[in-house]
Design a protein around this motif. Structure first.
Motif, PDB file in Angstrom:
ATOM      1  N   THR A  92       0.842  -1.191   0.000  1.00  0.00           N
ATOM      2  CA  THR A  92       0.000   0.000   0.000  1.00  0.00           C
ATOM      3  C   THR A  92       0.878   1.242   0.000  1.00  0.00           C
ATOM      4  OG1 THR A  92      -1.940  -0.985   1.072  1.00  0.00           O
ATOM      5  CG2 THR A  92      -1.641   1.382   1.342  1.00  0.00           C
ATOM      6  N   VAL A  93       0.599   2.137  -0.930  1.00  0.00           N
ATOM      7  CA  VAL A  93       1.315   3.406  -1.011  1.00  0.00           C
ATOM      8  C   VAL A  93       0.461   4.454  -0.309  1.00  0.00           C
ATOM      9  CG1 VAL A  93       2.434   5.079  -2.522  1.00  0.00           C
ATOM     10  CG2 VAL A  93       2.237   2.682  -3.243  1.00  0.00           C
ATOM     11  N   SER A  94       1.031   5.078   0.703  1.00  0.00           N
ATOM     12  CA  SER A  94       0.260   5.972   1.561  1.00  0.00           C
ATOM     13  C   SER A  94       0.933   7.334   1.686  1.00  0.00           C
ATOM     14  CB  SER A  94       0.092   5.346   2.948  1.00  0.00           C
ATOM     15  OG  SER A  94      -0.684   6.174   3.789  1.00  0.00           O
ATOM     16  N   CYS A  95       0.153   8.310   2.084  1.00  0.00           N
ATOM     17  CA  CYS A  95       0.692   9.628   2.414  1.00  0.00           C
ATOM     18  C   CYS A  95      -0.294  10.327   3.342  1.00  0.00           C
ATOM     19  CB  CYS A  95       0.961  10.457   1.153  1.00  0.00           C
ATOM     20  SG  CYS A  95      -0.519  10.894   0.221  1.00  0.00           S
ATOM     21  N   ASP A  96       0.109  11.460   3.891  1.00  0.00           N
ATOM     22  CA  ASP A  96      -0.771  12.204   4.785  1.00  0.00           C
ATOM     23  C   ASP A  96      -1.991  12.728   4.028  1.00  0.00           C
ATOM     24  OD1 ASP A  96       0.991  11.794   6.858  1.00  0.00           O
ATOM     25  OD2 ASP A  96       2.025  13.711   6.571  1.00  0.00           O
ATOM     26  N   PRO A  97      -3.152  12.833   4.690  1.00  0.00           N
ATOM     27  CA  PRO A  97      -4.361  13.323   4.014  1.00  0.00           C
ATOM     28  C   PRO A  97      -4.181  14.689   3.357  1.00  0.00           C
ATOM     29  CG  PRO A  97      -4.920  12.366   6.145  1.00  0.00           C
ATOM     30  CD  PRO A  97      -3.425  12.401   6.080  1.00  0.00           C
ATOM     31  N   ASP A  98      -3.479  15.591   4.026  1.00  0.00           N
ATOM     32  CA  ASP A  98      -3.273  16.919   3.434  1.00  0.00           C
ATOM     33  C   ASP A  98      -2.447  16.832   2.155  1.00  0.00           C
ATOM     34  OD1 ASP A  98      -4.709  18.034   5.482  1.00  0.00           O
ATOM     35  OD2 ASP A  98      -2.961  18.676   6.644  1.00  0.00           O
ATOM     36  N   GLY A 123       7.620  11.906   1.245  1.00  0.00           N
ATOM     37  CA  GLY A 123       8.899  12.529   0.944  1.00  0.00           C
ATOM     38  C   GLY A 123       9.133  12.722  -0.540  1.00  0.00           C
ATOM     39  N   SER A 124      10.383  12.594  -0.926  1.00  0.00           N
ATOM     40  CA  SER A 124      10.770  12.816  -2.319  1.00  0.00           C
ATOM     41  C   SER A 124      10.501  11.574  -3.159  1.00  0.00           C
ATOM     42  CB  SER A 124      12.257  13.164  -2.394  1.00  0.00           C
ATOM     43  OG  SER A 124      13.041  12.048  -1.993  1.00  0.00           O
ATOM     44  N   VAL A 125      10.523  11.766  -4.472  1.00  0.00           N
ATOM     45  CA  VAL A 125      10.368  10.645  -5.403  1.00  0.00           C
ATOM     46  C   VAL A 125      11.494   9.639  -5.191  1.00  0.00           C
ATOM     47  CG1 VAL A 125      10.415   9.976  -7.838  1.00  0.00           C
ATOM     48  CG2 VAL A 125       9.142  12.006  -7.128  1.00  0.00           C
ATOM     49  N   GLU A 126      12.704  10.142  -4.937  1.00  0.00           N
ATOM     50  CA  GLU A 126      13.861   9.267  -4.739  1.00  0.00           C
ATOM     51  C   GLU A 126      13.678   8.370  -3.515  1.00  0.00           C
ATOM     52  OE1 GLU A 126      14.785  12.475  -7.370  1.00  0.00           O
ATOM     53  OE2 GLU A 126      14.034  12.543  -5.301  1.00  0.00           O
ATOM     54  N   GLU A 127      13.115   8.921  -2.455  1.00  0.00           N
ATOM     55  CA  GLU A 127      12.885   8.124  -1.242  1.00  0.00           C
ATOM     56  C   GLU A 127      11.831   7.043  -1.492  1.00  0.00           C
ATOM     57  OE1 GLU A 127      13.782  11.356   2.315  1.00  0.00           O
ATOM     58  OE2 GLU A 127      11.864  11.417   1.252  1.00  0.00           O
ATOM     59  N   THR A 128      10.787   7.409  -2.227  1.00  0.00           N
ATOM     60  CA  THR A 128       9.738   6.434  -2.550  1.00  0.00           C
ATOM     61  C   THR A 128      10.276   5.321  -3.436  1.00  0.00           C
ATOM     62  OG1 THR A 128       8.023   8.128  -2.375  1.00  0.00           O
ATOM     63  CG2 THR A 128       7.460   6.139  -3.606  1.00  0.00           C
ATOM     64  N   GLU A 129      11.077   5.688  -4.431  1.00  0.00           N
ATOM     65  CA  GLU A 129      11.655   4.684  -5.315  1.00  0.00           C
ATOM     66  C   GLU A 129      12.622   3.771  -4.574  1.00  0.00           C
ATOM     67  OE1 GLU A 129      13.324   6.990  -8.482  1.00  0.00           O
ATOM     68  OE2 GLU A 129      11.452   6.950  -9.657  1.00  0.00           O
ATOM     69  N   LYS A 187      -4.055  -3.872   6.418  1.00  0.00           N
ATOM     70  CA  LYS A 187      -4.295  -5.122   5.706  1.00  0.00           C
ATOM     71  C   LYS A 187      -3.143  -5.522   4.778  1.00  0.00           C
ATOM     72  CE  LYS A 187      -9.347  -4.465   5.507  1.00  0.00           C
ATOM     73  NZ  LYS A 187      -9.825  -5.804   5.925  1.00  0.00           N
ATOM     74  N   SER A 188      -2.075  -4.721   4.739  1.00  0.00           N
ATOM     75  CA  SER A 188      -1.002  -4.914   3.767  1.00  0.00           C
ATOM     76  C   SER A 188       0.238  -5.544   4.381  1.00  0.00           C
ATOM     77  CB  SER A 188      -0.634  -3.570   3.132  1.00  0.00           C
ATOM     78  OG  SER A 188      -1.760  -2.975   2.529  1.00  0.00           O
ATOM     79  N   HIS A 189       1.058  -6.148   3.518  1.00  0.00           N
ATOM     80  CA  HIS A 189       2.332  -6.712   3.957  1.00  0.00           C
ATOM     81  C   HIS A 189       3.425  -5.643   4.004  1.00  0.00           C
ATOM     82  CE1 HIS A 189       0.073 -10.103   2.110  1.00  0.00           C
ATOM     83  NE2 HIS A 189       0.531 -10.758   3.145  1.00  0.00           N
ATOM     84  N   PHE A 190       3.327  -4.675   3.093  1.00  0.00           N
ATOM     85  CA  PHE A 190       4.288  -3.581   3.046  1.00  0.00           C
ATOM     86  C   PHE A 190       3.534  -2.261   2.909  1.00  0.00           C
ATOM     87  CE2 PHE A 190       6.323  -7.234   0.935  1.00  0.00           C
ATOM     88  CZ  PHE A 190       7.461  -7.392   1.721  1.00  0.00           C
ATOM     89  N   VAL A 191       4.064  -1.222   3.548  1.00  0.00           N
ATOM     90  CA  VAL A 191       3.517   0.127   3.402  1.00  0.00           C
ATOM     91  C   VAL A 191       4.656   1.049   2.990  1.00  0.00           C
ATOM     92  CG1 VAL A 191       2.434   2.096   4.542  1.00  0.00           C
ATOM     93  CG2 VAL A 191       1.690  -0.234   5.100  1.00  0.00           C
ATOM     94  N   ILE A 192       4.449   1.776   1.900  1.00  0.00           N
ATOM     95  CA  ILE A 192       5.433   2.751   1.440  1.00  0.00           C
ATOM     96  C   ILE A 192       4.908   4.150   1.744  1.00  0.00           C
ATOM     97  CG2 ILE A 192       6.575   3.760  -0.575  1.00  0.00           C
ATOM     98  CD1 ILE A 192       6.694   1.025  -1.810  1.00  0.00           C
TER      99      ILE A 192
END
Length: 236
Positions: free
Chosen positions: A132-138, A180-186, A171-176
């Protein structure tokens, strides 16, 4: 073969993660792309949508006016349900067929990009790992407003139409975390990619299927020998 599913909320950055796997040669089944393909002019789903929603949701080119249709369905839960009844069966059949084709092609694993994974429950019994790819609501609202040029109420309606992100994360095995930055997500996606590369799950699945086939073959052979299961041809 096994399936890795990538999900999340609207505008949380799923495509950034999916592209990491795609760049490394992993086949991707993108549910959003399929959803766009099946409503192209002349397609059965396009015809049903036109019949239910009228020409109001059509552009002069006969393509769907996604802005108008989106506004209608996210303001009216009943109409959103009607659209889902039109499109979801075809989307699901297409996904199943593409999964089967990749399985027959001998791939170790594939990635299923499905925003509504938990909402629809499709293929849940066959998915090995869920990301699951997540971020803050704002942050999510900020990205959605910038990307889709929606009003704030329209954007909020779209976010609230999906399962809350915190429940998806549970419900997920991994949460990303994609705050942050695109580099951190990648980099986070690459760590999961490396784990999947080391997995032997695809061999387990293939041996399990092979074992099931062998059991069926031996059962048929045993029945044939013991009970004369297959009728013998007779000469006239």
């Amino acid at each position: 073969m096994f399936i890795v599913a990538i999900t999340g909320g609207i505008a949380t950055g799923k495509s950034t993660v999916t592209k990491v796997f795609e760049r490394h040669g992993i086949p991707i089944i993108d549910a959003d792309k399929i959803a766009r393909e099946i409503v192209e002019p002349g397609q059965p789903c396009w015809q049903k949508i036109r019949s239910v929603f009228g020409d109001e949701v059509m552009l002069p080119t006969k393509e769907l006016n996604r802005a108008v249709l989106g506004r209608i369905i996210f303001e009216n839960k009943e109409l959103r349900g009607k659209l889902n009844q039109i499109t979801h069966p075809t989307i699901h059949r297409t996904i199943f067929w593409r999964v089967f084709k990749y399985f027959m092609s001998g791939h170790a694993y594939i990635v299923l990009d499905l925003p509504l994974l938990f909402e629809t429950g499709i293929l849940m019994d066959f998915i090995y790992k869920i990301i699951t790819v997540s971020c803050d609501p704002d942050k999510q609202m900020e990205r959605l407003l910038a990307r889709n040029e929606l009003s704030e109420p329209e954007a909020r309606n779209r976010v609230e139409s999906q399962m809350p992100l915190d429940r998806k994360c549970e419900k997920s095995h991994f949460v990303i975390d994609n705050n942050g930055s695109v580099e951190e997500t990648e980099a986070a996606a690459m760590r999961i990619f490396n784990l999947m590369q080391e997995s032997n799950k695809h061999w387990y699945n293939r041996f399990s299927i092979l074992g099931a086939i062998l059991i069926v073959c031996f059962t048929i052979y045993f029945l044939n020998k013991t009970f004369d299961f297959w009728p013998k041809s007779r000469s006239l």
